[in-house]
Write a protein that holds these residues in place. Structure first.
Motif, PDB file in Angstrom:
ATOM      1  N   ARG A   1       0.842  -1.201   0.000  1.00 51.41           N
ATOM      2  CA  ARG A   1       0.000   0.000   0.000  1.00 51.41           C
ATOM      3  C   ARG A   1       0.879   1.255   0.000  1.00 51.41           C
ATOM      4  O   ARG A   1       0.619   2.214  -0.720  1.00 51.41           O
ATOM      5  N   ARG A   2       1.953   1.237   0.792  1.00 54.45           N
ATOM      6  CA  ARG A   2       2.870   2.381   0.852  1.00 54.45           C
ATOM      7  C   ARG A   2       3.511   2.622  -0.519  1.00 54.45           C
ATOM      8  O   ARG A   2       3.623   3.754  -0.978  1.00 54.45           O
ATOM      9  N   ARG A   3       3.922   1.541  -1.178  1.00 56.55           N
ATOM     10  CA  ARG A   3       4.529   1.673  -2.503  1.00 56.55           C
ATOM     11  C   ARG A   3       3.518   2.202  -3.515  1.00 56.55           C
ATOM     12  O   ARG A   3       3.864   3.014  -4.378  1.00 56.55           O
ATOM     13  N   ALA A   4       2.277   1.751  -3.403  1.00 60.13           N
ATOM     14  CA  ALA A   4       1.234   2.246  -4.309  1.00 60.13           C
ATOM     15  C   ALA A   4       1.002   3.746  -4.097  1.00 60.13           C
ATOM     16  O   ALA A   4       0.834   4.495  -5.064  1.00 60.13           O
ATOM     17  N   LEU A   5       1.025   4.185  -2.853  1.00 54.72           N
ATOM     18  CA  LEU A   5       0.846   5.615  -2.573  1.00 54.72           C
ATOM     19  C   LEU A   5       2.016   6.431  -3.120  1.00 54.72           C
ATOM     20  O   LEU A   5       1.823   7.531  -3.650  1.00 54.72           O
ATOM     21  N   ALA A   6       3.224   5.899  -3.008  1.00 59.23           N
ATOM     22  CA  ALA A   6       4.397   6.584  -3.558  1.00 59.23           C
ATOM     23  C   ALA A   6       4.265   6.712  -5.080  1.00 59.23           C
ATOM     24  O   ALA A   6       4.568   7.758  -5.658  1.00 59.23           O
TER      25      ALA A   6
ATOM     26  N   VAL B   1      -9.135   5.132  -2.348  1.00 55.16           N
ATOM     27  CA  VAL B   1      -8.751   4.074  -1.409  1.00 55.16           C
ATOM     28  C   VAL B   1      -7.795   3.123  -2.129  1.00 55.16           C
ATOM     29  O   VAL B   1      -7.982   2.848  -3.315  1.00 55.16           O
ATOM     30  N   ILE B   2      -6.803   2.624  -1.410  1.00 57.72           N
ATOM     31  CA  ILE B   2      -5.966   1.541  -1.933  1.00 57.72           C
ATOM     32  C   ILE B   2      -6.155   0.360  -0.996  1.00 57.72           C
ATOM     33  O   ILE B   2      -5.838   0.453   0.187  1.00 57.72           O
ATOM     34  N   ARG B   3      -6.721  -0.704  -1.550  1.00 59.99           N
ATOM     35  CA  ARG B   3      -6.998  -1.905  -0.758  1.00 59.99           C
ATOM     36  C   ARG B   3      -6.082  -3.032  -1.186  1.00 59.99           C
ATOM     37  O   ARG B   3      -5.732  -3.150  -2.361  1.00 59.99           O
ATOM     38  N   VAL B   4      -5.738  -3.881  -0.231  1.00 59.87           N
ATOM     39  CA  VAL B   4      -5.008  -5.112  -0.524  1.00 59.87           C
ATOM     40  C   VAL B   4      -5.877  -6.234   0.017  1.00 59.87           C
ATOM     41  O   VAL B   4      -6.191  -6.261   1.213  1.00 59.87           O
TER      42      VAL B   4
ATOM     43  N   LEU C   1      -3.140   2.279 -11.218  1.00 59.16           N
ATOM     44  CA  LEU C   1      -3.205   3.715 -10.928  1.00 59.16           C
ATOM     45  C   LEU C   1      -3.439   4.541 -12.189  1.00 59.16           C
ATOM     46  O   LEU C   1      -4.158   5.550 -12.155  1.00 59.16           O
ATOM     47  N   LEU C   2      -2.862   4.127 -13.307  1.00 61.80           N
ATOM     48  CA  LEU C   2      -3.082   4.873 -14.554  1.00 61.80           C
ATOM     49  C   LEU C   2      -4.538   4.808 -15.002  1.00 61.80           C
ATOM     50  O   LEU C   2      -5.015   5.699 -15.707  1.00 61.80           O
ATOM     51  N   HIS C   3      -5.251   3.784 -14.565  1.00 66.52           N
ATOM     52  CA  HIS C   3      -6.682   3.707 -14.896  1.00 66.52           C
ATOM     53  C   HIS C   3      -7.476   4.807 -14.207  1.00 66.52           C
ATOM     54  O   HIS C   3      -8.608   5.095 -14.602  1.00 66.52           O
ATOM     55  N   LEU C   4      -6.915   5.443 -13.204  1.00 62.62           N
ATOM     56  CA  LEU C   4      -7.599   6.582 -12.586  1.00 62.62           C
ATOM     57  C   LEU C   4      -7.641   7.760 -13.560  1.00 62.62           C
ATOM     58  O   LEU C   4      -8.516   8.617 -13.465  1.00 62.62           O
ATOM     59  N   ARG C   5      -6.705   7.791 -14.479  1.00 68.48           N
ATOM     60  CA  ARG C   5      -6.638   8.864 -15.473  1.00 68.48           C
ATOM     61  C   ARG C   5      -7.168   8.428 -16.839  1.00 68.48           C
ATOM     62  O   ARG C   5      -7.771   9.209 -17.558  1.00 68.48           O
ATOM     63  N   TYR C   6      -6.903   7.172 -17.198  1.00 72.93           N
ATOM     64  CA  TYR C   6      -7.315   6.652 -18.510  1.00 72.93           C
ATOM     65  C   TYR C   6      -8.075   5.346 -18.308  1.00 72.93           C
ATOM     66  O   TYR C   6      -7.507   4.373 -17.839  1.00 72.93           O
ATOM     67  N   ALA C   7      -9.344   5.343 -18.681  1.00 69.31           N
ATOM     68  CA  ALA C   7     -10.181   4.156 -18.471  1.00 69.31           C
ATOM     69  C   ALA C   7      -9.753   2.992 -19.366  1.00 69.31           C
ATOM     70  O   ALA C   7      -9.787   1.839 -18.948  1.00 69.31           O
ATOM     71  N   SER C   8      -9.329   3.315 -20.584  1.00 68.24           N
ATOM     72  CA  SER C   8      -8.977   2.245 -21.522  1.00 68.24           C
ATOM     73  C   SER C   8      -7.460   2.096 -21.641  1.00 68.24           C
ATOM     74  O   SER C   8      -6.706   2.882 -21.094  1.00 68.24           O
ATOM     75  N   HIS C   9      -7.062   1.080 -22.393  1.00 66.18           N
ATOM     76  CA  HIS C   9      -5.649   0.826 -22.626  1.00 66.18           C
ATOM     77  C   HIS C   9      -5.214   1.487 -23.937  1.00 66.18           C
ATOM     78  O   HIS C   9      -4.579   0.860 -24.780  1.00 66.18           O
TER      79      HIS C   9
END
Length: 100
Positions: free
Chosen positions: A12-17, A28-31, A69-77
């Motif tokens: 979770r810490r790495r994801a926040l970084a 939220v970041i869940r594991v 995390l990039l999906h928060l900005r771009y829904a598609s690939h």
């Protein structure tokens, strides 16, 4: 840097970084236990990472974290999504795997 005694907390810490680096703001970041995939991102801003991702190589963890995390900005690939993946996780295409 000393690793956390709680691997999920460290993930979770790495994801926040990464979120700071990518300039995204997950709600939220869940594991948690996930059987079919390594991660997911909801339209409401919740990023979920598979609990057993902690047993994987750090580079693969980064691939999954950055991807979600990039999906928060771009829904598609799309083109921008792929360009940012390449910029932040070189060689990411070789890590694209389906979870069985």
């Amino acid at each position: 840097m000393k690793a956390s005694l709680y691997p999920a907390q460290e993930l979770r810490r790495r994801a926040l970084a990464w979120a700071v680096k990518l300039r995204v703001n997950p709600r939220v970041i869940r594991v948690q236990e996930m059987r079919r995939k390594w991660g997911s991102c909801s339209s409401a801003g919740t990023v979920t990472l598979a609990a057993d991702l902690v047993t994987q190589d750090v580079r693969f963890q980064d691939y999954v974290i950055v991807h979600e995390l990039l999906h928060l900005r771009y829904a598609s690939h799309g083109r921008m999504f792929k360009a940012l993946m390449s910029a932040h996780v070189p060689g990411w295409r070789e890590m694209e795997v389906r979870r069985e």
